[in-house]
Enzyme design. Structure first.
Site, PDB file in Angstrom:
ATOM      1  N   LYS A  46      58.301 -47.379  -3.515  1.00 54.03           N
ATOM      2  CA  LYS A  46      57.529 -46.811  -2.606  1.00 54.03           C
ATOM      3  C   LYS A  46      56.841 -45.236  -3.051  1.00 54.03           C
ATOM      4  CE  LYS A  46      61.790 -44.407  -1.069  1.00 54.03           C
ATOM      5  NZ  LYS A  46      61.385 -42.827  -1.360  1.00 54.03           N
ATOM      6  N   LYS A  75      66.311 -41.731  -1.782  1.00 51.69           N
ATOM      7  CA  LYS A  75      65.137 -41.105  -2.773  1.00 51.69           C
ATOM      8  C   LYS A  75      64.228 -40.259  -2.182  1.00 51.69           C
ATOM      9  CE  LYS A  75      67.058 -43.609  -6.074  1.00 51.69           C
ATOM     10  NZ  LYS A  75      68.432 -43.666  -5.471  1.00 51.69           N
ATOM     11  N   ASP A  76      63.703 -39.609  -2.888  1.00 48.09           N
ATOM     12  CA  ASP A  76      62.561 -38.355  -2.604  1.00 48.09           C
ATOM     13  C   ASP A  76      61.602 -39.223  -2.010  1.00 48.09           C
ATOM     14  OD1 ASP A  76      63.603 -35.609  -3.744  1.00 48.09           O
ATOM     15  OD2 ASP A  76      63.935 -37.066  -5.366  1.00 48.09           O
ATOM     16  N   LYS A  77      60.973 -38.222  -1.073  1.00 49.24           N
ATOM     17  CA  LYS A  77      59.704 -38.626  -0.326  1.00 49.24           C
ATOM     18  C   LYS A  77      58.686 -38.345  -1.361  1.00 49.24           C
ATOM     19  CE  LYS A  77      57.071 -37.828   3.662  1.00 49.24           C
ATOM     20  NZ  LYS A  77      56.951 -37.518   5.347  1.00 49.24           N
ATOM     21  N   GLN A 163      66.307 -30.518  -1.623  1.00 50.96           N
ATOM     22  CA  GLN A 163      65.921 -31.618  -0.856  1.00 50.96           C
ATOM     23  C   GLN A 163      66.838 -32.007   0.034  1.00 50.96           C
ATOM     24  OE1 GLN A 163      66.238 -31.665  -4.227  1.00 50.96           O
ATOM     25  NE2 GLN A 163      64.727 -33.255  -5.064  1.00 50.96           N
TER      26      GLN A 163
END
Length: 381
Positions: A46, A75-77, A163
Site C-alpha cells: 500500500k 504500518k506507516d501511512k 507516529q
C-alpha cells in the site's frame, strides 16, 4: 519529551523525508504459512494509507466487517509498505474481480497463500526497511558511518516513534482522559488506540529516565555518581518525586553497575526477556548481565495495565513512578533495548544520498534509529 539519546555525538545534519519513494517497509512474518486452511493470507502493498485505512477499504469492497480481517502490525501511512492480512476464504471467492478497485486506492496484492489461523497483532518477526537520507555530504557520511558502526555493535533504546502519538504528538493526552474517566469515545478501536498511545508515552518517559541514569553511570566516577543520584534535579523533569533505593546505592554496587559492559545499565529487579523470542524473567545473576551484552536477553519496560509482571527492588521503584493504575487495559512488557540486523548501506556521492537497509524486531521504529543517528528530532514533510 526531551529525548535523551544513548550516544554522545553532536547533531548530524541531513534531510529525511518520509514518503513512498524514500521509506519502504516490508513485513517479515513470524512463521511460514501452511498453504492450507480456511484463512486466505494476502501479502498487500500500500501507499499513502495506514493499516486501518487499508483494512477499511477491504472491508468496504468485500462487504464484510473490518473485524473479519486479521493483521499483525500497524504500518506507516507516509511510506510504501507491504504486510500480511488474513480473510476467511469464504469472503475472497471473487478476489480477482476487486483487484482494479484496490489498485485505484493504491493497494496491490503481491501474493496469496492460506493458513489455518487468523492473523493477530504481534504475529510478525519484524520488518525490513529501506530508507534514503538526502543532503548527505562526504563529511556527513563519515560521521554517520562512524555512528552506524557503534549502533550496530551496541544496539539502541527502543523508543516508540512519533507516529505513535499522532500528527500533533498529543494522542496520549486523549488516552489519559479516557482512562481517568474524563472522556468517552464510542469507537472501541479508536479508544483502545488512544489508550495505547498513553501507555506508550509512559514507556518512553521511563526509558528516557533509564537512558539518562545509564549515561550518568557511563560518564562519571563512582563517588560522582553517588553525588549525582542524590541530586533532586535529575528527577525534576519526570513524573516521580523521589527514588530512595536509587539514592542509597553504596559505592560497591555503583562500581558493579558502572562496570557493566552495555550502554544500558541494569538494576536489581529488572524484568528481562529472552531475545528475540522466549519468556520474561527477573534479573538474578551476574551471568544475566553477560547474556545481555551477548544479545541473548534484553531488558524490558512496562506498558501499564493489568495482568503483567512488574519489576521489583531498585528497578521496580523506578518503574512505579511511570505507572498509571487507572489503566485497566491489559499490560505487557516491551523490549527496552534492541539491535539492528542485516545492516547495509550505500553512499551515492553524486546525489548526496545515503541508502540504508536493515531489519528491526517487531514493535520497533526505523525513525527512532534515524533520530539516534541525527541526535535530534527528524523533520518530516
Amino acid at each position: 519529551m526531551n529525548k535523551i539519546y544513548s550516544l554522545n555525538h553532536s547533531p548530524i545534519d541531513f534531510h529525511f523525508s518520509q514518503n513512498p519513494r524514500d521509506f519502504i517497509v516490508r513485513e517479515v512474518p513470524l512463521y511460514h504459512f501452511s498453504n492450507e486452511g480456511e484463512h486466505h493470507i494476502l501479502n498487500v502493498r500500500k501507499k499513502g494509507l495506514n493499516t486501518i485505512e487499508m483494512i477499511n477499504i477491504f472491508s468496504s469492497i468485500l462487504g464484510i466487517k473490518s473485524s473479519e480481517i486479521g493483521y499483525s502490525g500497524l504500518k506507516d501511512k507516509n511510506a510504501m509498505t507491504s504486510q500480511y492480512i488474513s480473510i476467511n476464504k469464504k469472503f475472497t471467492q471473487n478476489l480477482d474481480s476487486i483487484l482494479p478497485l484496490l489498485e485505484e486506492k493504491n493497494i496491490k496484492i503481491l501474493s496469496c497463500t492460506y493458513h489455518n489461523n487468523k492473523l493477530k497483532i504481534g504475529h510478525l518477526k519484524g520488518n525490513n526497511f529501506f530508507i534514503r537520507l538526502k543532503k548527505v555530504t562526504p563529511s556527513v557520511f563519515e560521521k554517520i558511518n562512524s555512528v552506524l558502526k557503534i549502533i550496530e555493535k551496541n544496539g539502541l533504546p527502543n523508543y516508540f516513534g512519533y507516529q505513535r502519538f499522532g500528527k500533533d504528538g498529543e494522542n496520549f493526552l486523549e488516552g489519559q482522559k479516557i482512562v481517568r474517566g474524563e472522556l468517552k469515545i464510542k469507537n472501541k478501536r479508536m479508544s483502545d488506540f488512544l489508550i495505547s498511545s498513553y501507555q506508550s508515552f509512559l514507556f518512553n518517559q521511563w526509558l528516557n529516565f533509564r537512558v539518562k541514569i545509564s549515561k550518568i553511570f557511563q560518564a562519571f566516577e563512582p563517588q560522582e555518581i553517588l553525588q549525582a543520584l542524590c541530586m533532586d534535579n535529575i528527577f525534576s523533569e519526570y513524573r516521580q518525586t523521589n527514588i530512595q533505593n536509587l539514592k542509597t546505592l553504596d559505592i560497591a554496587k555503583i562500581k558493579s553497575i558502572k562496570n557493566q559492559p552495555s550502554l544500558f545499565k541494569l538494576f536489581e529487579g529488572d524484568i528481562m526477556h529472552h531475545y528475540p523470542y522466549g519468556k520474561v524473567f527477573e534479573l538474578e545473576t551476574q551471568n544475566d548481565i553477560s547474556r545481555f551484552f551477548d544479545r541473548n536477553i534484553t531488558p524490558t519496560g512496562l506498558l501499564s495495565g493489568k495482568k503483567v509482571l512488574n519489576a521489583t527492588k531498585v528497578a521496580g521503584e523506578i518503574e512505579t513512578c511511570f505507572i498509571d493504575k487507572s489503566i485497566h487495559a491489559t499490560g505487557t512488557r516491551r523490549f527496552a533495548w534492541i539491535w539492528i540486523e542485516n545492516l547495509k548501506y550505500n553512499y551515492i556521492q553524486e546525489n548526496a544520498w545515503l541508502e540504508l537497509e536493515f531489519f528491526l524486531p517487531k514493535g520497533s521504529y526505523a525513525t527512532t534509529l534515524i533520530e539516534e543517528i541525527a541526535h535530534r528530532n527528524v523533520k518530516i514533510d
